[in-house]
Design a protein around this motif. Structure first.
Motif, PDB file in Angstrom:
ATOM      1  N   GLN A   1      14.276  10.625   4.311  1.00  0.00           N
ATOM      2  CA  GLN A   1      14.016  12.134   3.718  1.00  0.00           C
ATOM      3  C   GLN A   1      14.069  11.981   2.378  1.00  0.00           C
ATOM      4  N   GLN A   2      15.546  11.353   1.609  1.00  0.00           N
ATOM      5  CA  GLN A   2      15.653  11.446   0.150  1.00  0.00           C
ATOM      6  C   GLN A   2      14.733  10.555  -0.554  1.00  0.00           C
ATOM      7  N   TYR A   3      14.309   9.522  -0.036  1.00  0.00           N
ATOM      8  CA  TYR A   3      13.563   8.614  -0.969  1.00  0.00           C
ATOM      9  C   TYR A   3      11.868   9.149  -0.571  1.00  0.00           C
ATOM     10  N   GLU A   4      11.557   9.822   0.259  1.00  0.00           N
ATOM     11  CA  GLU A   4      10.539  10.518   0.480  1.00  0.00           C
ATOM     12  C   GLU A   4      10.350  11.761  -0.803  1.00  0.00           C
ATOM     13  N   GLU A   5      11.433  12.353  -0.852  1.00  0.00           N
ATOM     14  CA  GLU A   5      11.535  13.587  -1.616  1.00  0.00           C
ATOM     15  C   GLU A   5      11.464  13.043  -3.276  1.00  0.00           C
ATOM     16  N   LEU A   6      11.961  12.047  -3.517  1.00  0.00           N
ATOM     17  CA  LEU A   6      12.077  11.204  -4.850  1.00  0.00           C
ATOM     18  C   LEU A   6      10.682  10.969  -5.204  1.00  0.00           C
ATOM     19  N   LEU A   7       9.711  10.291  -4.231  1.00  0.00           N
ATOM     20  CA  LEU A   7       8.664   9.914  -4.789  1.00  0.00           C
ATOM     21  C   LEU A   7       7.819  11.114  -4.769  1.00  0.00           C
ATOM     22  N   SER A   8       8.073  12.104  -3.967  1.00  0.00           N
ATOM     23  CA  SER A   8       7.307  13.435  -4.012  1.00  0.00           C
ATOM     24  C   SER A   8       7.362  14.192  -5.467  1.00  0.00           C
ATOM     25  N   VAL A   9       8.605  14.053  -5.854  1.00  0.00           N
ATOM     26  CA  VAL A   9       9.062  14.775  -7.255  1.00  0.00           C
ATOM     27  C   VAL A   9       8.094  14.002  -8.390  1.00  0.00           C
ATOM     28  N   LEU A  10       8.066  12.795  -8.213  1.00  0.00           N
ATOM     29  CA  LEU A  10       7.303  12.124  -9.229  1.00  0.00           C
ATOM     30  C   LEU A  10       5.897  12.026  -9.306  1.00  0.00           C
ATOM     31  N   VAL A  11       5.292  12.133  -8.105  1.00  0.00           N
ATOM     32  CA  VAL A  11       3.892  12.227  -7.671  1.00  0.00           C
ATOM     33  C   VAL A  11       3.306  13.504  -7.929  1.00  0.00           C
ATOM     34  N   ARG A  12       4.164  14.506  -7.516  1.00  0.00           N
ATOM     35  CA  ARG A  12       3.570  16.135  -7.639  1.00  0.00           C
ATOM     36  C   ARG A  12       2.703  16.230  -8.855  1.00  0.00           C
ATOM     37  N   ARG A  13       3.423  16.002 -10.028  1.00  0.00           N
ATOM     38  CA  ARG A  13       2.800  16.344 -11.126  1.00  0.00           C
ATOM     39  C   ARG A  13       1.517  15.616 -11.479  1.00  0.00           C
ATOM     40  N   THR A  14       1.095  14.657 -10.922  1.00  0.00           N
ATOM     41  CA  THR A  14       0.035  13.614 -11.276  1.00  0.00           C
ATOM     42  C   THR A  14      -1.054  13.876  -9.981  1.00  0.00           C
ATOM     43  N   ARG A  15      -0.604  14.299  -8.800  1.00  0.00           N
ATOM     44  CA  ARG A  15      -1.437  14.358  -7.739  1.00  0.00           C
ATOM     45  C   ARG A  15      -2.909  14.928  -7.946  1.00  0.00           C
ATOM     46  N   SER A  16      -2.635  16.182  -8.662  1.00  0.00           N
ATOM     47  CA  SER A  16      -3.993  16.766  -9.008  1.00  0.00           C
ATOM     48  C   SER A  16      -4.880  16.218  -9.599  1.00  0.00           C
ATOM     49  N   PHE A  17      -4.350  15.245 -10.517  1.00  0.00           N
ATOM     50  CA  PHE A  17      -5.355  14.564 -11.269  1.00  0.00           C
ATOM     51  C   PHE A  17      -5.733  13.255 -10.439  1.00  0.00           C
ATOM     52  N   SER A  18      -5.251  12.648  -9.647  1.00  0.00           N
ATOM     53  CA  SER A  18      -5.541  11.610  -9.077  1.00  0.00           C
ATOM     54  C   SER A  18      -6.906  11.308  -8.456  1.00  0.00           C
ATOM     55  N   GLU A  19      -7.694  12.128  -8.219  1.00  0.00           N
ATOM     56  CA  GLU A  19      -9.048  12.193  -7.724  1.00  0.00           C
ATOM     57  C   GLU A  19      -9.850  11.980  -8.479  1.00  0.00           C
ATOM     58  N   THR A  20      -9.633  12.512 -10.119  1.00  0.00           N
ATOM     59  CA  THR A  20     -10.611  12.339 -11.078  1.00  0.00           C
ATOM     60  C   THR A  20     -10.197  11.344 -12.163  1.00  0.00           C
ATOM     61  N   ALA A  21      -9.135  10.699 -12.129  1.00  0.00           N
ATOM     62  CA  ALA A  21      -8.892   9.957 -13.234  1.00  0.00           C
ATOM     63  C   ALA A  21      -9.651   8.606 -12.865  1.00  0.00           C
ATOM     64  N   PRO A  22     -10.402   8.066 -13.844  1.00  0.00           N
ATOM     65  CA  PRO A  22     -10.991   6.631 -13.519  1.00  0.00           C
ATOM     66  C   PRO A  22      -9.991   5.523 -13.276  1.00  0.00           C
ATOM     67  N   GLY A  23     -10.465   4.859 -12.287  1.00  0.00           N
ATOM     68  CA  GLY A  23      -9.755   3.567 -12.139  1.00  0.00           C
ATOM     69  C   GLY A  23      -8.450   3.790 -11.341  1.00  0.00           C
ATOM     70  N   ARG A  24      -8.294   4.774 -10.910  1.00  0.00           N
ATOM     71  CA  ARG A  24      -6.617   4.967 -10.527  1.00  0.00           C
ATOM     72  C   ARG A  24      -6.398   5.014  -9.071  1.00  0.00           C
ATOM     73  N   ALA A  25      -6.991   4.315  -8.154  1.00  0.00           N
ATOM     74  CA  ALA A  25      -6.854   4.419  -6.847  1.00  0.00           C
ATOM     75  C   ALA A  25      -5.460   3.953  -6.497  1.00  0.00           C
ATOM     76  N   PRO A  26      -4.841   4.729  -5.531  1.00  0.00           N
ATOM     77  CA  PRO A  26      -3.318   4.291  -5.373  1.00  0.00           C
ATOM     78  C   PRO A  26      -3.202   3.251  -4.376  1.00  0.00           C
ATOM     79  N   ALA A  27      -2.140   2.375  -4.344  1.00  0.00           N
ATOM     80  CA  ALA A  27      -1.934   1.053  -3.551  1.00  0.00           C
ATOM     81  C   ALA A  27      -1.539   1.702  -2.261  1.00  0.00           C
ATOM     82  N   GLN A  28      -1.957   1.239  -1.051  1.00  0.00           N
ATOM     83  CA  GLN A  28      -1.327   1.564   0.117  1.00  0.00           C
ATOM     84  C   GLN A  28      -0.452   0.285   1.062  1.00  0.00           C
ATOM     85  N   ARG A  29       0.048  -0.477   0.085  1.00  0.00           N
ATOM     86  CA  ARG A  29       0.830  -1.497   0.680  1.00  0.00           C
ATOM     87  C   ARG A  29       1.755  -2.064  -0.541  1.00  0.00           C
TER      88      ARG A  29
END
Length: 245
Positions: free
Chosen positions: A101-129
């Motif tokens: 849960q702590q590691y999930e929260e850590l990544l959430s803190v880092l991702v949350r600022r950028t999540r709203s931009f991730s679908e529109t930023a060119p060439g920024r498809a997130p890795a899944q593995r």
């Protein structure tokens, strides 16, 4: 002008607080990466926010106070071995520490600022593995849910590129041989959590240990946990391909 932010424990800190007159980057893999990237980007900005003894929970608390990472284009997080140490030295397992849960929260803190931009930023498809960490053959308490809306801190800013780096340990001295299953457990938890968050995960345990077996453990690690200069060069070599600026 790219901005690079490195967060973690003593592996990342690497004496940065004990080097008067230095640039604040320490004498480890962060300073080596900065030296390489400055050849291409002389005006790049680098932050080292490694702290000796940091666990995942401690890093979350720090990120809630720090603001430098909010401006970063690249965020690298290398953490986890101190949680393994807690498990082995106190008997409080990773599960009992609420490590997933702590590691999930850590990544959430880092991702949350950028999540709203991730679908529109060119060439920024997130890795899944997990991404590859192959070494060239020639190479020597539970945090409360975050209530801040990080996505509004830097309106209009492109998403930060986040890289999560796994923990590592060496089976010498011999006492650490018994820690290896817990290191593997932590790595699995972190890789699965990063995949769910859409964050690239770089496992380095196997690569660093393979190098230590070839070159001798004393060539790569000073005490089974921390790295020699050659060990830091190897870790920097593993990370550098992921800063494709």
């Amino acid at each position: 002008m790219p901005v690079f932010y490195f967060a973690g424990d003593s592996i990342t800190a690497s004496n940065r607080l004990w080097m008067p007159g230095g640039d604040g980057l320490g004498d480890g893999y962060v300073s080596l990466i900065a030296a390489q990237l400055r050849k291409k980007f002389p005006e790049a900005v680098f932050y080292n926010r490694g702290f000796d003894g940091f666990s995942v929970a401690a890093l979350i608390r720090h990120l809630r106070r720090d603001t430098a990472w909010e401006t970063a284009d690249f965020i690298t997080v290398q953490i986890g071995i101190n949680n393994v140490g807690i498990a082995m030295n106190t008997g409080v397992s990773l599960k009992a520490q609420d490590f997933p849960q702590q590691y999930e929260e850590l990544l959430s803190v880092l991702v949350r600022r950028t999540r709203s931009f991730s679908e529109t930023a060119p060439g920024r498809a997130p890795a899944q593995r997990p991404v590859s960490a192959d070494v060239p053959s020639e190479s020597p308490s539970v945090p409360q849910p975050c209530t801040h809306d990080f996505s509004e801190m830097m309106p209009g800013r492109a998403p930060a590129r986040i890289l999560a780096v796994g923990p590592f340990l060496f089976p010498q001295p011999q006492e650490y041989a018994g820690w290896m299953p817990v290191v593997a457990q932590a790595e699995t938890i972190m890789a699965e959590t990063a995949a769910e968050a859409g964050v690239p995960f770089l496992p380095v345990q196997e690569s660093l240990n393979n190098a230590a077996r070839r070159q001798g453990y004393s060539a790569i690690t000073t005490d089974g946990i921390h790295l020699t200069p050659a060990g830091h060069r190897l870790l920097a070599q593993l990370l550098l391909p992921h800063y494709d600026v």
